[in-house]
Design a protein around this motif. Structure first.
Motif, short mmCIF file in Angstrom:
data_model
loop_
_atom_site.label_atom_id
_atom_site.label_comp_id
_atom_site.label_asym_id
_atom_site.label_seq_id
_atom_site.Cartn_x
_atom_site.Cartn_y
_atom_site.Cartn_z
N ASN A 49 0.81 -1.23 0.00
CA ASN A 49 0.00 0.00 0.00
C ASN A 49 0.84 1.28 0.00
O ASN A 49 0.52 2.25 0.68
CB ASN A 49 -0.97 0.01 1.19
CG ASN A 49 -2.06 -1.03 1.04
OD1 ASN A 49 -2.62 -1.20 -0.04
ND2 ASN A 49 -2.34 -1.75 2.13
N ALA A 50 1.90 1.28 -0.79
CA ALA A 50 2.67 2.50 -0.96
C ALA A 50 1.79 3.58 -1.57
O ALA A 50 0.97 3.30 -2.45
CB ALA A 50 3.87 2.25 -1.86
N PRO A 51 1.90 4.84 -1.11
CA PRO A 51 1.06 5.92 -1.66
C PRO A 51 1.21 6.01 -3.18
O PRO A 51 2.32 5.92 -3.72
CB PRO A 51 1.60 7.17 -0.98
CG PRO A 51 2.24 6.68 0.28
CD PRO A 51 2.80 5.33 -0.05
N THR A 52 0.10 6.18 -3.86
CA THR A 52 0.13 6.17 -5.32
C THR A 52 0.60 7.50 -5.89
O THR A 52 0.50 8.54 -5.26
CB THR A 52 -1.27 5.87 -5.87
OG1 THR A 52 -2.16 6.92 -5.48
CG2 THR A 52 -1.80 4.55 -5.34
N GLY A 53 1.10 7.44 -7.14
CA GLY A 53 1.44 8.66 -7.85
C GLY A 53 0.19 9.46 -8.18
O GLY A 53 -0.81 8.92 -8.62
N ILE A 54 0.24 10.77 -7.97
CA ILE A 54 -0.95 11.63 -8.11
C ILE A 54 -1.12 12.08 -9.56
O ILE A 54 -0.23 11.94 -10.40
CB ILE A 54 -0.84 12.86 -7.21
CG1 ILE A 54 0.37 13.73 -7.63
CG2 ILE A 54 -0.73 12.45 -5.75
CD1 ILE A 54 0.44 15.06 -6.92
N THR A 55 -2.31 12.64 -9.86
CA THR A 55 -2.57 13.22 -11.17
C THR A 55 -2.10 14.68 -11.19
O THR A 55 -2.01 15.34 -10.16
CB THR A 55 -4.06 13.16 -11.52
OG1 THR A 55 -4.80 13.94 -10.56
CG2 THR A 55 -4.57 11.73 -11.50
N TYR A 56 -1.82 15.18 -12.40
CA TYR A 56 -1.37 16.57 -12.56
C TYR A 56 -1.51 16.94 -14.02
O TYR A 56 -1.85 16.12 -14.88
CB TYR A 56 0.09 16.73 -12.10
CG TYR A 56 1.07 15.87 -12.85
CD1 TYR A 56 1.76 16.35 -13.96
CD2 TYR A 56 1.30 14.56 -12.47
CE1 TYR A 56 2.66 15.57 -14.65
CE2 TYR A 56 2.19 13.75 -13.15
CZ TYR A 56 2.87 14.26 -14.24
OH TYR A 56 3.75 13.46 -14.93
N GLY A 57 -1.23 18.20 -14.34
CA GLY A 57 -1.20 18.64 -15.73
C GLY A 57 -2.55 19.06 -16.26
O GLY A 57 -3.58 18.93 -15.62
N SER A 58 -2.53 19.57 -17.50
CA SER A 58 -3.72 20.12 -18.14
C SER A 58 -4.45 19.05 -18.94
O SER A 58 -3.83 18.24 -19.63
CB SER A 58 -3.33 21.27 -19.07
OG SER A 58 -4.40 21.68 -19.88
N PHE A 59 -5.78 19.11 -18.89
CA PHE A 59 -6.62 18.19 -19.66
C PHE A 59 -6.57 18.52 -21.15
O PHE A 59 -6.50 17.63 -22.00
CB PHE A 59 -8.05 18.29 -19.15
CG PHE A 59 -9.02 17.34 -19.79
CD1 PHE A 59 -9.14 16.04 -19.35
CD2 PHE A 59 -9.82 17.76 -20.83
CE1 PHE A 59 -10.03 15.16 -19.95
CE2 PHE A 59 -10.72 16.90 -21.44
CZ PHE A 59 -10.82 15.59 -20.99
N THR A 60 -6.59 19.81 -21.50
CA THR A 60 -6.64 20.23 -22.90
C THR A 60 -5.27 20.57 -23.48
O THR A 60 -5.12 20.61 -24.70
CB THR A 60 -7.55 21.46 -23.06
OG1 THR A 60 -7.05 22.52 -22.22
CG2 THR A 60 -8.98 21.12 -22.66
N GLN A 61 -4.28 20.82 -22.64
CA GLN A 61 -2.93 21.17 -23.10
C GLN A 61 -1.90 20.31 -22.35
O GLN A 61 -1.15 20.82 -21.51
CB GLN A 61 -2.67 22.66 -22.88
CG GLN A 61 -3.63 23.56 -23.63
CD GLN A 61 -3.38 25.04 -23.35
OE1 GLN A 61 -2.67 25.42 -22.43
NE2 GLN A 61 -3.97 25.88 -24.17
N PRO A 62 -1.86 19.03 -22.64
CA PRO A 62 -1.02 18.11 -21.88
C PRO A 62 0.46 18.18 -22.28
O PRO A 62 1.00 17.28 -22.94
CB PRO A 62 -1.62 16.74 -22.22
CG PRO A 62 -2.19 16.92 -23.58
CD PRO A 62 -2.69 18.33 -23.65
N ALA A 63 1.11 19.26 -21.89
CA ALA A 63 2.51 19.49 -22.26
C ALA A 63 3.45 19.09 -21.13
O ALA A 63 4.39 19.80 -20.82
CB ALA A 63 2.71 20.95 -22.63
#
Length: 357
Positions: free
Chosen positions: A234-248
């Motif tokens: 149960n290591a903490p998971t990697g989180i979400t980030y970044g833009s939905f419409t401009q995924p740079a």
């Protein structure tokens, strides 16, 4: 491996969707055609403004560049460099800088932050090469400027003009494939734009996987468009980030285990075309599998493509990669945004996360 949470899968921002026929791109006869593996560095502007063709080789392009048109033909691969920390060096190539060496006087090269191992010194004709420590001394008193000086028994004639070539570091830029194409972009059948595993290295990035547990500890998956999967501890998971419409953004690496780092994230592909975008091959920015025992997989990367029209029979994908089974967590899905005015749409677009095991 535990389940991971599925995040944002796909972004498509279109204005008008129509059915039609898009004409094939006509590449001018004077196009720059790459048939051998080549790297275009951040500071290399020699091909900016050119019509570029890639066939039966790999063309690596780092940093922002501008082409007139782009064709990735069968057997061609277009990619960017992998850098674990997410940045690449901006190098300036200096050729044949004139310097005069006289007596024991020190001369200073015109640019700072010179990479000493790249320095080459020749006579004015460019035919005779001289040796550091034998014919001249190369020093950097403050680590910024670089100076040259004649040695006592140098083969360089006193007072003569020499040519000095070298690379100098101008700084760093974010890793990724970042192209502005004035006209059309075409990826033929068998052609690939590929940034698989070219994102952040294992354990790195804003959505990097973590690790936990007593030795032997294991790692979770990296996150980006979707969260990474948990590990058996149960290591903490990697989180979400970044833009939905401009995924740079690059994808993040998986968490490390007691045996080593996790899989790398997928890279970043950003292409802004002024004309048609025709994809009959494939475009991918998949994460890397966790290969060390118990480590996590990398997340998918980012794909952001804009054009006037979008025609395709190929495949775009930015997928997770699995953690080392059965302990490591799988990576989260990446992000894909395709933006256009009109399209004839077939084929598949996938930005998916790890399956349940």
């Amino acid at each position: 491996m535990r389940t991971n949470q599925l995040g944002v899968l796909f972004s498509r921002c279109s204005k008008i969707v129509v059915t039609g026929i898009i004409a094939l791109i006509c590449i001018p006869a004077f196009a720059t055609t790459f048939t051998n593996n080549t790297t275009i560095g951040v500071g290399n502007t020699n091909y900016d403004g050119a019509d570029v063709v890639v066939t039966n080789c790999t063309l690596t392009v780092d940093g922002p560049h501008t082409f007139s048109s782009l064709l990735v033909a069968g057997g061609g691969v277009l990619t960017h460099s992998f850098s674990p920390n997410g940045s690449v060096s901006n190098l300036l190539n200096v050729a044949n800088e004139n310097q005069v060496l006289s007596g024991t006087n020190l001369v200073t090269l015109l640019n700072s932050n010179v990479i000493a191992t790249t320095v080459s010194v020749t006579d004015f004709s460019g035919t005779n090469f001289y040796t550091n420590g034998l014919d001249y001394l190369l020093t950097s008193p403050d680590g910024i400027v670089t100076q040259l000086q004649l040695t006592t028994n140098s083969a360089i004639a006193d007072g003569s003009t020499i040519l000095v070539s070298y690379e100098t570091l101008l700084g760093t830029v974010s890793a990724g494939l970042n192209l502005s194409v004035s006209n059309s972009v075409q990826v033929d059948v068998g052609g690939v734009i590929n940034a698989n595993g070219a994102g952040y290295g294992g354990g790195m990035g804003p959505g990097s996987g973590r690790n936990s547990g007593s030795p032997p500890y294991d790692g979770s998956g990296g996150g980006y468009g979707g969260m990474g999967g948990t590990s058996t501890s149960n290591a903490p998971t990697g989180i979400t980030y970044g833009s939905f419409t401009q995924p740079a953004s690059l994808g993040s690496g998986g968490g490390s285990s007691y045996t080593g780092i996790g899989g790398s994230g997928g890279g970043m592909i950003e292409i802004n075309a002024g004309g048609a975008v025709i994809v009959n091959g494939s475009i991918s920015a998949n994460g890397g599998n966790g290969t060390n025992n118990r480590c996590g997989g990398g997340s998918g990367g980012g794909i952001w493509i804009t054009g006037q029209t979008f025609s395709r029979g190929g495949r775009d994908c930015s997928k997770w990669r699995r953690g080392e089974s059965p302990y490591g967590g799988g990576g989260g899905g990446g992000r894909i945004s395709i933006q256009y005015n009109s399209t004839t749409f077939t084929g598949s677009i996938t930005a998916m996360a790890a399956r349940v095991r």
